[in-house]
Scaffold this active site. Structure first.
Site, PDB file in Angstrom:
ATOM      1  N   GLU A   8       0.781  -1.184  -0.071  1.00 49.17           N
ATOM      2  CA  GLU A   8      -0.205   0.043   0.007  1.00 49.17           C
ATOM      3  C   GLU A   8       0.919   1.254   0.110  1.00 49.17           C
ATOM      4  O   GLU A   8       1.925   1.439   0.621  1.00 49.17           O
ATOM      5  CB  GLU A   8      -0.999   0.130   1.266  1.00 49.17           C
ATOM      6  CG  GLU A   8      -1.869   0.981   1.365  1.00 49.17           C
ATOM      7  CD  GLU A   8      -2.638   1.307   0.014  1.00 49.17           C
ATOM      8  OE1 GLU A   8      -3.293   0.570  -0.231  1.00 49.17           O
ATOM      9  OE2 GLU A   8      -2.619   2.395  -0.692  1.00 49.17           O
ATOM     10  N   PHE A   9       0.673   2.344  -0.876  1.00 46.65           N
ATOM     11  CA  PHE A   9       1.299   3.268  -0.943  1.00 46.65           C
ATOM     12  C   PHE A   9       0.646   4.633  -0.542  1.00 46.65           C
ATOM     13  O   PHE A   9       0.945   5.697  -0.586  1.00 46.65           O
ATOM     14  CB  PHE A   9       1.779   3.570  -2.588  1.00 46.65           C
ATOM     15  CG  PHE A   9       2.643   2.345  -3.156  1.00 46.65           C
ATOM     16  CD1 PHE A   9       4.211   2.269  -2.719  1.00 46.65           C
ATOM     17  CD2 PHE A   9       1.982   1.345  -3.717  1.00 46.65           C
ATOM     18  CE1 PHE A   9       4.662   1.314  -3.312  1.00 46.65           C
ATOM     19  CE2 PHE A   9       2.913   0.208  -4.319  1.00 46.65           C
ATOM     20  CZ  PHE A   9       4.257   0.265  -3.846  1.00 46.65           C
ATOM     21  N   ARG A  52      -0.880   7.863   1.420  1.00 48.33           N
ATOM     22  CA  ARG A  52      -0.453   8.760   2.561  1.00 48.33           C
ATOM     23  C   ARG A  52      -1.660   8.974   3.613  1.00 48.33           C
ATOM     24  O   ARG A  52      -2.799   9.070   3.652  1.00 48.33           O
ATOM     25  CB  ARG A  52      -0.278  10.049   2.051  1.00 48.33           C
ATOM     26  CG  ARG A  52       0.857  10.336   0.911  1.00 48.33           C
ATOM     27  CD  ARG A  52       0.589  11.379   0.189  1.00 48.33           C
ATOM     28  NE  ARG A  52      -0.492  11.779  -0.476  1.00 48.33           N
ATOM     29  CZ  ARG A  52      -1.056  12.844  -0.932  1.00 48.33           C
ATOM     30  NH1 ARG A  52      -0.546  13.888  -0.820  1.00 48.33           N
ATOM     31  NH2 ARG A  52      -2.440  12.746  -1.341  1.00 48.33           N
ATOM     32  N   GLU A  53      -0.849   8.868   4.938  1.00 44.03           N
ATOM     33  CA  GLU A  53      -1.794   8.963   6.048  1.00 44.03           C
ATOM     34  C   GLU A  53      -2.244  10.290   5.998  1.00 44.03           C
ATOM     35  O   GLU A  53      -1.412  11.335   5.392  1.00 44.03           O
ATOM     36  CB  GLU A  53      -1.011   8.600   7.323  1.00 44.03           C
ATOM     37  CG  GLU A  53      -1.822   8.375   8.559  1.00 44.03           C
ATOM     38  CD  GLU A  53      -0.890   7.750   9.693  1.00 44.03           C
ATOM     39  OE1 GLU A  53      -0.291   6.750   9.441  1.00 44.03           O
ATOM     40  OE2 GLU A  53      -1.217   8.473  10.919  1.00 44.03           O
ATOM     41  N   ASN A  60       9.579   3.686  -0.094  1.00 43.76           N
ATOM     42  CA  ASN A  60       9.809   4.596   1.074  1.00 43.76           C
ATOM     43  C   ASN A  60      11.049   5.243   1.615  1.00 43.76           C
ATOM     44  O   ASN A  60      11.411   6.373   1.706  1.00 43.76           O
ATOM     45  CB  ASN A  60       9.006   3.804   2.342  1.00 43.76           C
ATOM     46  CG  ASN A  60       7.559   4.177   2.479  1.00 43.76           C
ATOM     47  OD1 ASN A  60       7.105   4.863   1.645  1.00 43.76           O
ATOM     48  ND2 ASN A  60       6.921   3.565   3.501  1.00 43.76           N
ATOM     49  N   LEU A  93      10.405  17.544  -1.119  1.00 45.66           N
ATOM     50  CA  LEU A  93      11.617  18.276  -1.283  1.00 45.66           C
ATOM     51  C   LEU A  93      11.341  19.623  -0.299  1.00 45.66           C
ATOM     52  O   LEU A  93      11.806  20.679  -0.827  1.00 45.66           O
ATOM     53  CB  LEU A  93      12.003  18.769  -2.569  1.00 45.66           C
ATOM     54  CG  LEU A  93      12.529  17.679  -3.544  1.00 45.66           C
ATOM     55  CD1 LEU A  93      12.882  18.564  -5.025  1.00 45.66           C
ATOM     56  CD2 LEU A  93      13.751  17.114  -2.986  1.00 45.66           C
ATOM     57  N   CYS A 125       5.817   5.413   9.080  1.00 48.28           N
ATOM     58  CA  CYS A 125       6.454   4.328   8.032  1.00 48.28           C
ATOM     59  C   CYS A 125       7.934   4.576   7.818  1.00 48.28           C
ATOM     60  O   CYS A 125       8.499   3.692   7.918  1.00 48.28           O
ATOM     61  CB  CYS A 125       5.468   4.681   6.742  1.00 48.28           C
ATOM     62  SG  CYS A 125       3.849   3.792   6.896  1.00 48.28           S
ATOM     63  N   LYS A 169      10.452   3.083  10.494  1.00 48.86           N
ATOM     64  CA  LYS A 169      10.480   1.834  10.525  1.00 48.86           C
ATOM     65  C   LYS A 169      10.989   1.299   9.173  1.00 48.86           C
ATOM     66  O   LYS A 169      11.552   0.167   9.229  1.00 48.86           O
ATOM     67  CB  LYS A 169       9.101   1.307  11.058  1.00 48.86           C
ATOM     68  CG  LYS A 169       8.012   1.163   9.894  1.00 48.86           C
ATOM     69  CD  LYS A 169       6.819   0.570  10.766  1.00 48.86           C
ATOM     70  CE  LYS A 169       5.698   0.635   9.652  1.00 48.86           C
ATOM     71  NZ  LYS A 169       5.678  -0.308   8.562  1.00 48.86           N
ATOM     72  N   ARG A 225       3.500   8.678  16.354  1.00 43.56           N
ATOM     73  CA  ARG A 225       4.477   7.432  15.969  1.00 43.56           C
ATOM     74  C   ARG A 225       5.609   8.295  15.396  1.00 43.56           C
ATOM     75  O   ARG A 225       5.801   8.849  14.235  1.00 43.56           O
ATOM     76  CB  ARG A 225       3.797   6.409  15.272  1.00 43.56           C
ATOM     77  CG  ARG A 225       2.936   5.389  15.930  1.00 43.56           C
ATOM     78  CD  ARG A 225       2.659   4.574  15.111  1.00 43.56           C
ATOM     79  NE  ARG A 225       1.293   4.682  14.056  1.00 43.56           N
ATOM     80  CZ  ARG A 225       0.721   3.926  13.484  1.00 43.56           C
ATOM     81  NH1 ARG A 225       1.201   2.440  13.275  1.00 43.56           N
ATOM     82  NH2 ARG A 225      -0.272   4.283  12.450  1.00 43.56           N
TER      83      ARG A 225
HETATM   84  N1  LIG Z   1      -0.133   4.271   7.879  1.00 46.96           N
HETATM   85  C1  LIG Z   1       0.019   4.501   6.805  1.00 46.96           C
HETATM   86  O1  LIG Z   1      -0.032   5.498   5.972  1.00 46.96           O
HETATM   87  C2  LIG Z   1       0.510   3.421   5.973  1.00 46.96           C
HETATM   88  C3  LIG Z   1       0.600   3.495   4.606  1.00 46.96           C
HETATM   89  C4  LIG Z   1       1.053   2.370   3.786  1.00 46.96           C
HETATM   90  C5  LIG Z   1       1.360   1.291   4.377  1.00 46.96           C
HETATM   91  N2  LIG Z   1       1.163   1.196   5.780  1.00 46.96           N
HETATM   92  C6  LIG Z   1       1.324  -0.186   6.243  1.00 46.96           C
HETATM   93  O2  LIG Z   1       0.152  -1.004   6.681  1.00 46.96           O
HETATM   94  C7  LIG Z   1       0.300  -1.620   7.847  1.00 46.96           C
HETATM   95  C8  LIG Z   1      -0.728  -1.047   8.914  1.00 46.96           C
HETATM   96  O3  LIG Z   1      -0.315   0.337   9.149  1.00 46.96           O
HETATM   97  P1  LIG Z   1      -1.125   1.264  10.153  1.00 46.96           P
HETATM   98  O4  LIG Z   1      -0.439   2.521  10.122  1.00 46.96           O
HETATM   99  O5  LIG Z   1      -2.738   1.239   9.696  1.00 46.96           O
HETATM  100  O6  LIG Z   1      -1.052   0.296  11.553  1.00 46.96           O
HETATM  101  P2  LIG Z   1      -1.900   0.401  12.689  1.00 46.96           P
HETATM  102  O7  LIG Z   1      -1.080  -0.140  14.061  1.00 46.96           O
HETATM  103  O8  LIG Z   1      -2.569   1.880  13.127  1.00 46.96           O
HETATM  104  O9  LIG Z   1      -3.351  -0.497  12.451  1.00 46.96           O
HETATM  105  C9  LIG Z   1      -3.229  -1.931  12.480  1.00 46.96           C
HETATM  106  C10 LIG Z   1      -4.411  -2.538  13.069  1.00 46.96           C
HETATM  107  O10 LIG Z   1      -4.518  -3.980  12.818  1.00 46.96           O
HETATM  108  C11 LIG Z   1      -5.257  -4.386  13.933  1.00 46.96           C
HETATM  109  N3  LIG Z   1      -4.654  -5.914  14.127  1.00 46.96           N
HETATM  110  C12 LIG Z   1      -3.552  -6.427  14.833  1.00 46.96           C
HETATM  111  N4  LIG Z   1      -3.704  -7.797  14.587  1.00 46.96           N
HETATM  112  C13 LIG Z   1      -4.901  -7.933  14.188  1.00 46.96           C
HETATM  113  C14 LIG Z   1      -5.723  -9.219  13.869  1.00 46.96           C
HETATM  114  N5  LIG Z   1      -4.903 -10.668  14.234  1.00 46.96           N
HETATM  115  N6  LIG Z   1      -6.783  -9.193  13.336  1.00 46.96           N
HETATM  116  C15 LIG Z   1      -7.304  -8.177  13.040  1.00 46.96           C
HETATM  117  N7  LIG Z   1      -6.878  -6.862  13.295  1.00 46.96           N
HETATM  118  C16 LIG Z   1      -5.751  -6.796  13.749  1.00 46.96           C
HETATM  119  C17 LIG Z   1      -4.826  -3.459  14.997  1.00 46.96           C
HETATM  120  O11 LIG Z   1      -5.724  -3.580  15.983  1.00 46.96           O
HETATM  121  C18 LIG Z   1      -4.537  -2.081  14.418  1.00 46.96           C
HETATM  122  O12 LIG Z   1      -5.984  -1.622  14.668  1.00 46.96           O
HETATM  123  C19 LIG Z   1       1.808  -1.553   8.192  1.00 46.96           C
HETATM  124  O13 LIG Z   1       2.413  -2.405   7.770  1.00 46.96           O
HETATM  125  C20 LIG Z   1       2.041  -0.233   7.724  1.00 46.96           C
HETATM  126  O14 LIG Z   1       3.485  -0.289   7.292  1.00 46.96           O
HETATM  127  C21 LIG Z   1       0.714   2.130   6.565  1.00 46.96           C
END
Ligand SMILES: NC(=O)c1ccc[n+]([C@@H]2O[C@H](COP(=O)([O-])OP(=O)(O)OC[C@H]3O[C@@H](n4cnc5c(N)ncnc54)[C@H](O)[C@@H]3O)[C@@H](O)[C@H]2O)c1
Length: 360
Positions: free
Chosen positions: A72-73, A75-76, A132, A174, A184, A187, A252
């Site tokens: 997934e790419f 942006r939060e 990233n 930039l 992201c 980590k 974070r």
């Molecule tokens: N945050 C971003 O903008 C972003 C963008 C691209 C990729 N990602 C990737 O996506 C992934 C998730 O990121 P995030 O920021 O949403 O993390 P997060 O920690 O905010 O959300 C993860 C969710 O998964 C839930 N969870 C954990 N174990 C579970 C299970 N067994 N069953 C169901 N739910 C479960 C948690 O309760 C939590 O709500 C990461 O690998 C991250 O690198 C995040």
């Protein structure tokens, strides 16, 4: 079935913590009936698709399934828009049935003209980390150019535009500032470095990006201290914005955390305001004063530091701010203000990478 659970840095060594991914794979294994595509959307190190496959097979030997990497790419802070209008969709699987299912899933987005890139699973996994890390590298690069700009009397914002208009470089990522943070980049750069080391293909550029970025946070605290001859004892510093970027409450690895710690180490009293992040901030910071508004925050302060570029801070009434501060100093770590305007309103001002804006 999509796995989108967190993959934070593992405490101690910086590898991705895959506990949640493994747990999800086990749960999924028990639920699989007919042919199922299991999609890893979490950002996972190269080879973890193989591991998810192994776990599912172990838990449910009869299951008929294929594991696909679909990073997934988005942006939060702009997640829904980005999901609907992605620059590209990467689908990592050589299983033709899985590719067909994924093609169907993404057909509506593909019709919006988002290209779908079919790769093998490991390539898709590594693509996410490469993307990233490259973006993090752009941020670290422009931050170093910002430091040099301050020293030699150049303007980093104009340099960013000057290079960014070159299509080979691009204008995004930039913006000079206090260094990258968030859920992201920190980590993912660390995890990629570990993968490189484990595979005897060290990623020296990414290692340097992380080191440069780490050092920057405390350097930003020194920037604040410079306004007071390097001594912050007895000074009150107002921090505007603590989330790692605007339009999220996510704290974070926010740059505000090491910055505030460094300011406290130097003896400063800290006041904080963030439009959305106060609840999260209260879990993170100790010995700080939490404020109800930007103006409440700057009241009686000796300097205000812009850490997150929330839109509402851009519209601040600078005259009003100057009148209620103990000492009108702005350290603008996001370059949200025009130096001339701030100076006109009676402030001392320091931006990032704009030599003419350092006016102590
Ligand atoms: N945050 C971003 O903008 C972003 C963008 C691209 C990729 N990602 C990737 O996506 C992934 C998730 O990121 P995030 O920021 O949403 O993390 P997060 O920690 O905010 O959300 C993860 C969710 O998964 C839930 N969870 C954990 N174990 C579970 C299970 N067994 N069953 C169901 N739910 C479960 C948690 O309760 C939590 O709500 C990461 O690998 C991250 O690198 C995040």
């Amino acid at each position: 079935m999509f796995i989108a659970v967190g993959t934070p840095s593992r405490r101690g060594d910086g590898h991705a913590d895959l506990t949640y991914v493994h747990a999800a794979a086990r749960e999924i294994a028990r639920a699989i009936g007919k042919f199922t595509v299991v999609v890893t959307k979490s950002t996972v190190p190269v080879g973890i698709g193989d591991e998810v496959e192994r776990i599912i097979r172990e838990e449910n030997p009869d299951a008929e399934f294929a594991v696909v990497s679909n990073p997934e790419f988005l942006r939060e802070g702009a997640a829904i828009r980005d999901f609907k209008h992605p620059d590209r969709i990467v689908i990592g699987s050589t299983d033709m049935r899985a590719r067909q299912v994924m093609g169907e899933v993404y057909r509506p987005l593909h019709l919006n003209a988002a290209p779908i890139l079919y790769t093998d699973r490991r390539t898709a996994e590594l693509t996410k980390y490469a993307a990233n890390s490259f973006l993090a590298m752009k941020v670290a690069f422009i931050n170093e150019i910002a430091d040099l700009s301050e020293k030699v009397g150049a303007n980093v914002q104009e340099i960013a535009r000057g290079i960014g208009l070159d299509n080979r470089i691009g204008q995004k990522f930039l913006h000079a500032g206090p260094g990258f943070g968030g859920s992201c980049f920190p980590k993912d750069t660390l995890a990629l470095i570990k993968t490189g080391q484990d595979n005897e293909a060290p990623l020296r550029i990414v290692e340097t990006v992380v080191a440069v970025n780490d050092q920057r946070k405390r350097a930003m605290a020194r920037k604040v201290a410079n306004a007071f001859g390097g001594n912050l004892r007895g000074k009150t510093i107002a921090i505007l914005g603590v989330t790692f970027k605007p339009n999220t409450d996510d704290m974070r690895d926010a740059p505000s955390i090491p910055l505030i710690t460094a300011l406290q180490d130097m003896g400063a009293d800290i006041r904080i305001y963030d439009p959305v992040g106060m609840d999260q901030a209260k879990k993170v910071f100790e010995n700080v004063t939490f404020c109800d508004s930007a103006y409440d925050c700057v009241r009686g302060s000796h300097a205000v530091t812009i850490v997150t570029e929330w839109e509402q801070f851009r519209a601040s009434d600078l005259k009003e701010m100057a009148s209620i501060m103990a000492c009108p100093v702005i350290v603008d770590l996001r370059n949200i203000y025009a130096p001339e305007e701030v100076l006109r309103n009676g402030f001392l001002y320091s931006g990032v990478g704009r030599a003419q804006s350092v006016a102590y």
